[in-house]
Design a protein around this motif. Sequence first.
Motif, PDB file in Angstrom:
ATOM      1  N   GLU A   5       0.743  -1.247  -0.011  1.00  0.00           N
ATOM      2  CA  GLU A   5      -0.017   0.108  -0.047  1.00  0.00           C
ATOM      3  C   GLU A   5       0.930   1.226  -0.187  1.00  0.00           C
ATOM      4  N   THR A   6       1.995   0.928   0.823  1.00  0.00           N
ATOM      5  CA  THR A   6       2.807   2.458   0.810  1.00  0.00           C
ATOM      6  C   THR A   6       3.748   2.495  -0.420  1.00  0.00           C
ATOM      7  N   LYS A   7       4.121   1.442  -1.039  1.00  0.00           N
ATOM      8  CA  LYS A   7       4.761   1.442  -2.154  1.00  0.00           C
ATOM      9  C   LYS A   7       3.880   2.190  -3.362  1.00  0.00           C
ATOM     10  N   VAL A   8       2.928   1.283  -3.424  1.00  0.00           N
ATOM     11  CA  VAL A   8       1.978   1.393  -4.944  1.00  0.00           C
ATOM     12  C   VAL A   8       1.023   2.529  -4.759  1.00  0.00           C
ATOM     13  N   CYS A   9       0.184   2.556  -3.772  1.00  0.00           N
ATOM     14  CA  CYS A   9      -0.855   3.263  -3.602  1.00  0.00           C
ATOM     15  C   CYS A   9      -0.569   4.874  -3.194  1.00  0.00           C
ATOM     16  N   CYS A  14       1.248   9.859  -8.882  1.00  0.00           N
ATOM     17  CA  CYS A  14      -0.045   9.047  -9.428  1.00  0.00           C
ATOM     18  C   CYS A  14      -1.669   9.863  -9.462  1.00  0.00           C
ATOM     19  N   LEU A  15      -2.369   9.570 -10.038  1.00  0.00           N
ATOM     20  CA  LEU A  15      -3.678  10.155 -10.177  1.00  0.00           C
ATOM     21  C   LEU A  15      -4.373   9.697  -8.744  1.00  0.00           C
ATOM     22  N   PRO A  16      -4.974  10.642  -8.028  1.00  0.00           N
ATOM     23  CA  PRO A  16      -5.616  10.059  -6.732  1.00  0.00           C
ATOM     24  C   PRO A  16      -6.619   9.052  -6.884  1.00  0.00           C
ATOM     25  N   LYS A  17      -7.401   9.120  -8.148  1.00  0.00           N
ATOM     26  CA  LYS A  17      -8.398   8.098  -8.308  1.00  0.00           C
ATOM     27  C   LYS A  17      -7.731   6.623  -8.658  1.00  0.00           C
ATOM     28  N   ALA A  18      -6.525   6.836  -9.194  1.00  0.00           N
ATOM     29  CA  ALA A  18      -5.802   5.538  -9.769  1.00  0.00           C
ATOM     30  C   ALA A  18      -5.102   4.917  -8.570  1.00  0.00           C
ATOM     31  N   ARG A  19      -4.830   5.560  -7.495  1.00  0.00           N
ATOM     32  CA  ARG A  19      -3.978   5.024  -6.455  1.00  0.00           C
ATOM     33  C   ARG A  19      -5.155   4.645  -5.291  1.00  0.00           C
ATOM     34  N   ALA A  20      -6.466   5.219  -5.183  1.00  0.00           N
ATOM     35  CA  ALA A  20      -7.350   4.923  -4.485  1.00  0.00           C
ATOM     36  C   ALA A  20      -8.052   3.386  -5.037  1.00  0.00           C
ATOM     37  N   PHE A  21      -8.076   3.378  -6.410  1.00  0.00           N
ATOM     38  CA  PHE A  21      -8.390   2.096  -6.935  1.00  0.00           C
ATOM     39  C   PHE A  21      -7.700   1.036  -6.788  1.00  0.00           C
ATOM     40  N   SER A  22      -6.409   1.280  -6.625  1.00  0.00           N
ATOM     41  CA  SER A  22      -5.098   0.338  -6.376  1.00  0.00           C
ATOM     42  C   SER A  22      -5.430  -0.267  -5.174  1.00  0.00           C
ATOM     43  N   TRP A  23      -5.743   0.532  -4.049  1.00  0.00           N
ATOM     44  CA  TRP A  23      -5.889   0.089  -2.922  1.00  0.00           C
ATOM     45  C   TRP A  23      -7.077  -0.739  -2.803  1.00  0.00           C
ATOM     46  N   PRO A 112       2.118   0.405 -11.513  1.00  0.00           N
ATOM     47  CA  PRO A 112       1.007  -0.350 -11.128  1.00  0.00           C
ATOM     48  C   PRO A 112      -0.150   0.086 -11.147  1.00  0.00           C
ATOM     49  N   SER A 113      -0.346   1.218 -10.574  1.00  0.00           N
ATOM     50  CA  SER A 113      -1.696   2.058 -10.244  1.00  0.00           C
ATOM     51  C   SER A 113      -2.381   2.398 -11.647  1.00  0.00           C
ATOM     52  N   ILE A 114      -1.610   2.885 -12.387  1.00  0.00           N
ATOM     53  CA  ILE A 114      -1.986   3.202 -13.900  1.00  0.00           C
ATOM     54  C   ILE A 114      -2.608   1.832 -14.602  1.00  0.00           C
ATOM     55  N   VAL A 115      -1.854   1.003 -14.615  1.00  0.00           N
ATOM     56  CA  VAL A 115      -2.059  -0.246 -15.218  1.00  0.00           C
ATOM     57  C   VAL A 115      -3.227  -0.825 -14.761  1.00  0.00           C
ATOM     58  N   LEU A 116      -3.485  -0.881 -13.592  1.00  0.00           N
ATOM     59  CA  LEU A 116      -4.658  -1.399 -12.743  1.00  0.00           C
ATOM     60  C   LEU A 116      -5.866  -0.368 -13.134  1.00  0.00           C
ATOM     61  N   TRP A 117      -5.784   0.877 -13.127  1.00  0.00           N
ATOM     62  CA  TRP A 117      -6.779   1.836 -13.341  1.00  0.00           C
ATOM     63  C   TRP A 117      -7.237   1.625 -14.901  1.00  0.00           C
ATOM     64  N   GLU A 118      -6.250   1.693 -15.684  1.00  0.00           N
ATOM     65  CA  GLU A 118      -6.730   1.480 -17.181  1.00  0.00           C
ATOM     66  C   GLU A 118      -7.393   0.290 -17.454  1.00  0.00           C
ATOM     67  N   LEU A 119      -7.086  -0.971 -16.874  1.00  0.00           N
ATOM     68  CA  LEU A 119      -7.613  -2.124 -17.104  1.00  0.00           C
ATOM     69  C   LEU A 119      -9.021  -1.964 -16.623  1.00  0.00           C
ATOM     70  N   TRP A 120      -9.287  -1.607 -15.529  1.00  0.00           N
ATOM     71  CA  TRP A 120     -10.574  -1.457 -14.993  1.00  0.00           C
ATOM     72  C   TRP A 120     -11.463  -0.528 -15.738  1.00  0.00           C
ATOM     73  N   LYS A 121     -11.014   0.581 -16.418  1.00  0.00           N
ATOM     74  CA  LYS A 121     -11.628   1.448 -17.198  1.00  0.00           C
ATOM     75  C   LYS A 121     -12.211   0.692 -18.589  1.00  0.00           C
TER      76      LYS A 121
END
Length: 191
Positions: A5-9, A14-23, A112-121
Amino acid sequence: MKEWETKVCWNNVCLPKARAFSWLAGNRRILSGDCLRKMGFVGPFRCVLCEKAEEDVDHLLLNCEFAQEAWLFGLQRLNWKGPMAGNLCDWLDSWLVSGKPSTFATVWKILPSIVLWELWKERNRRVFEGKAENRQRFLIRLERAISELVSNAASHVNLAKVPFTQFDASFLLSWPLVKFRPVNGHLRANL
């Protein structure tokens, strides 16, 4: 708080919404097929990205062949080769973060956060809008999202004070969309 959580989120690039989604994803709190089923929803919960498996957090964001291609795209651009963990928490936990500022380190932090966020979108675009991008167009969109964030982060930093590493040079050759704008009268040429 878990180490990933500390390293990635919770990085400031990074965009706040991408960080929150990663969490949310790392803590298995997104509304993927497995979570919806647990909540009592009925329906076919096939992965809309590959249509080959049941949708759960690990499959959708890590093990799906569409997701694998997105991860490999970003990691290969950073010249990283290595095994990927079988579940999302282990994958995020294994993410190494360098404390030294550099363009490469910035991309490594946000990837990590951007890949996760873009996959979700992309998943939501297919589920709710009935629109699907092919893999090549998705990878172009992923590259643009990362490039915009890195370029924006670089515009707020006095680049004359940030060391330029061999990783930065390699990264900039493989990721031409990243642009550096001069800040406070400083100009730095990337040759």
